[in-house]
Design a protein around this motif. Structure first.
Motif, PDB file in Angstrom:
ATOM      1  N   ASN A 104       0.840  -1.196   0.000  1.00  0.00           N
ATOM      2  CA  ASN A 104       0.000   0.000   0.000  1.00  0.00           C
ATOM      3  C   ASN A 104       0.877   1.249   0.000  1.00  0.00           C
ATOM      4  OD1 ASN A 104       0.774   0.498   2.802  1.00  0.00           O
ATOM      5  ND2 ASN A 104      -0.633  -1.180   3.306  1.00  0.00           N
ATOM      6  N   ARG A 105       0.194   2.386  -0.143  1.00  0.00           N
ATOM      7  CA  ARG A 105       0.902   3.653  -0.256  1.00  0.00           C
ATOM      8  C   ARG A 105       1.665   3.998   1.022  1.00  0.00           C
ATOM      9  NH1 ARG A 105      -1.988   9.116  -2.423  1.00  0.00           N
ATOM     10  NH2 ARG A 105      -2.899   7.554  -3.801  1.00  0.00           N
ATOM     11  N   GLU A 106       1.119   3.608   2.178  1.00  0.00           N
ATOM     12  CA  GLU A 106       1.795   3.909   3.439  1.00  0.00           C
ATOM     13  C   GLU A 106       3.149   3.209   3.514  1.00  0.00           C
ATOM     14  OE1 GLU A 106      -1.471   3.154   3.134  1.00  0.00           O
ATOM     15  OE2 GLU A 106      -1.997   5.277   3.385  1.00  0.00           O
ATOM     16  N   GLN A 107       3.196   1.938   3.120  1.00  0.00           N
ATOM     17  CA  GLN A 107       4.467   1.219   3.100  1.00  0.00           C
ATOM     18  C   GLN A 107       5.435   1.862   2.117  1.00  0.00           C
ATOM     19  OE1 GLN A 107       3.456  -2.852   2.226  1.00  0.00           O
ATOM     20  NE2 GLN A 107       2.727  -3.268   4.303  1.00  0.00           N
ATOM     21  N   LEU A 108       4.927   2.296   0.977  1.00  0.00           N
ATOM     22  CA  LEU A 108       5.781   2.952  -0.010  1.00  0.00           C
ATOM     23  C   LEU A 108       6.412   4.223   0.552  1.00  0.00           C
ATOM     24  CD1 LEU A 108       3.758   2.720  -3.340  1.00  0.00           C
ATOM     25  CD2 LEU A 108       6.115   2.004  -3.022  1.00  0.00           C
ATOM     26  N   ARG A 109       5.609   5.032   1.204  1.00  0.00           N
ATOM     27  CA  ARG A 109       6.109   6.307   1.698  1.00  0.00           C
ATOM     28  C   ARG A 109       7.195   6.133   2.748  1.00  0.00           C
ATOM     29  NH1 ARG A 109       0.194   9.291   2.012  1.00  0.00           N
ATOM     30  NH2 ARG A 109       0.219  10.157  -0.100  1.00  0.00           N
ATOM     31  N   LEU A 110       7.173   5.035   3.455  1.00  0.00           N
ATOM     32  CA  LEU A 110       8.161   4.804   4.499  1.00  0.00           C
ATOM     33  C   LEU A 110       9.558   4.563   3.943  1.00  0.00           C
ATOM     34  CD1 LEU A 110       6.170   2.532   6.991  1.00  0.00           C
ATOM     35  CD2 LEU A 110       6.921   4.895   7.380  1.00  0.00           C
ATOM     36  N   VAL A 111       9.643   3.919   2.778  1.00  0.00           N
ATOM     37  CA  VAL A 111      10.966   3.480   2.323  1.00  0.00           C
ATOM     38  C   VAL A 111      11.322   3.853   0.883  1.00  0.00           C
ATOM     39  CG1 VAL A 111      11.059   1.548   3.940  1.00  0.00           C
ATOM     40  CG2 VAL A 111      10.051   1.207   1.690  1.00  0.00           C
ATOM     41  N   ALA A 112      10.367   4.296   0.070  1.00  0.00           N
ATOM     42  CA  ALA A 112      10.692   4.613  -1.325  1.00  0.00           C
ATOM     43  C   ALA A 112      11.584   5.855  -1.377  1.00  0.00           C
ATOM     44  CB  ALA A 112       9.424   4.830  -2.131  1.00  0.00           C
ATOM     45  N   ALA A 113      12.756   5.720  -1.975  1.00  0.00           N
ATOM     46  CA  ALA A 113      13.727   6.818  -2.022  1.00  0.00           C
ATOM     47  C   ALA A 113      13.591   7.596  -3.329  1.00  0.00           C
ATOM     48  CB  ALA A 113      15.146   6.254  -1.911  1.00  0.00           C
ATOM     49  N   PRO A 114      13.926   8.878  -3.331  1.00  0.00           N
ATOM     50  CA  PRO A 114      13.920   9.652  -4.579  1.00  0.00           C
ATOM     51  C   PRO A 114      14.886   9.051  -5.597  1.00  0.00           C
ATOM     52  CG  PRO A 114      14.136  11.085  -2.658  1.00  0.00           C
ATOM     53  CD  PRO A 114      14.315   9.687  -2.170  1.00  0.00           C
ATOM     54  N   TYR A 115      14.596   9.307  -6.865  1.00  0.00           N
ATOM     55  CA  TYR A 115      15.432   8.738  -7.927  1.00  0.00           C
ATOM     56  C   TYR A 115      16.848   9.303  -7.878  1.00  0.00           C
ATOM     57  CZ  TYR A 115      17.086   7.383 -12.527  1.00  0.00           C
ATOM     58  OH  TYR A 115      17.833   6.867 -13.549  1.00  0.00           O
ATOM     59  N   ASP A 116      16.965  10.616  -7.771  1.00  0.00           N
ATOM     60  CA  ASP A 116      18.300  11.228  -7.717  1.00  0.00           C
ATOM     61  C   ASP A 116      18.992  10.826  -6.415  1.00  0.00           C
ATOM     62  OD1 ASP A 116      17.929  12.450 -10.149  1.00  0.00           O
ATOM     63  OD2 ASP A 116      17.213  14.340  -9.280  1.00  0.00           O
ATOM     64  N   GLY A 117      20.167  10.229  -6.520  1.00  0.00           N
ATOM     65  CA  GLY A 117      20.914   9.793  -5.355  1.00  0.00           C
ATOM     66  C   GLY A 117      20.372   8.546  -4.693  1.00  0.00           C
TER      67      GLY A 117
END
Length: 275
Positions: A48-61
């Motif tokens: 779900n989106r909550e799990q994504l927000r916890l660990v998904a890192a920005p593309y740059d870096g």
């Protein structure tokens, strides 16, 4: 050219997934692969989106992508991360493929075009578009003597994408996926073989497999199909592993000579669209 499809059982921790992927890339390199494809959501498999927000890192870096670039360079191998979620400004995510050259640099990216929005009898409506933003551009990239065409999972149900890729020069079609078990049992093999047959192209499909931390179960059965629709190699299970095949431009030319569907295709007016 020897190619490899990597099968994973990704969880919720990016670094744990990276370590598992590193071992599988070593196996692919030791087996002589010049190109390795990983599954959809290789580096984090959220529910779900909550799990994504916890660990998904920005593309740059992005820390895991930086490590994979180093692995590609160390192995001197093209490494194609089937997909990972990338945060966007509107609060949603891109489901993005990232393709590394053997020098370790990113040479192409692709954002999944087709999103699964459906009302399923007996179940709640599923809206992938509530979490992800679909891409709007088909992508090809050079891979030695081949041209690689990009897609991700649900894209495989849309034949027009693959025809467009083949007409743009693609002769190896990548299909990283995280297919559910019921749809995998019913449609996985037939759809992948159909995409190979109708374009006269190789298809390489790297899958998630087994029971995941997020509660999902995926089908596995990573495979490689030749331009005549024959399965060259398959992992006939849902456990992590690597499957190899040797691919040859001559097979593409022969399949397209015997059935010149790409050359014979014509535009036409569909019912209800005339004038």
């Amino acid at each position: 050219m020897r190619v490899a499809a990597i099968q994973m059982r990704s969880g919720l921790d990016p670094d744990t997934n990276l370590a598992a992927l590193g071992a599988l890339l070593e196996e692919a390199a030791a087996g002589g692969a010049r190109y390795a494809l990983t599954p959809e959501v290789s580096l984090i498999f959220p529910e779900n989106r909550e799990q994504l927000r916890l660990v998904a890192a920005p593309y740059d870096g992005h820390p895991q992508l930086a490590a994979i670039g180093t692995m590609a360079r160390q192995h001197g191998m093209h490494v194609h991360i089937g997909s990972l979620p990338i945060p966007l400004e509107d609060g949603r995510f891109a489901n993005r493929s990232v393709f590394f050259g053997p020098g370790g640099a990113v040479t192409a990216t692709y954002d999944k075009i087709h999103l699964f929005d459906a009302d399923i009898a007996g179940l709640d409506a599923y809206r992938e578009s509530a979490t992800y933003k679909g891409g709007d551009k088909a992508v090809t990239a050079s891979l030695g003597e081949f041209t690689l065409g990009f897609s991700i999972c649900y894209d495989m149900r849309f034949a027009r994408l693959y025809t467009s890729l083949a007409k743009a020069g693609a002769d190896l079609l990548a299909v990283p996926a995280a297919f559910t078990v019921p749809t995998g049992q019913a449609h996985w093999h037939v759809l992948l073989r159909a995409r190979a047959i109708e374009t006269g192209s190789y298809v390489i499909a790297a899958a998630q497999g087994g029971a995941h931390e997020n509660g999902r179960a995926t089908f596995g059965h990573s495979l490689i199909v030749d331009p005549w629709g024959r399965i060259l190699a398959e992992l006939d299970h849902d456990a992590p592993g690597v499957v190899f095949a040797d691919i040859d431009q001559a097979a593409v030319a022969e399949a397209r000579r015997r059935v010149p569907a790409l050359a014979n295709a014509r535009d036409f007016a569909a019912p209800g669209l005339q004038g």
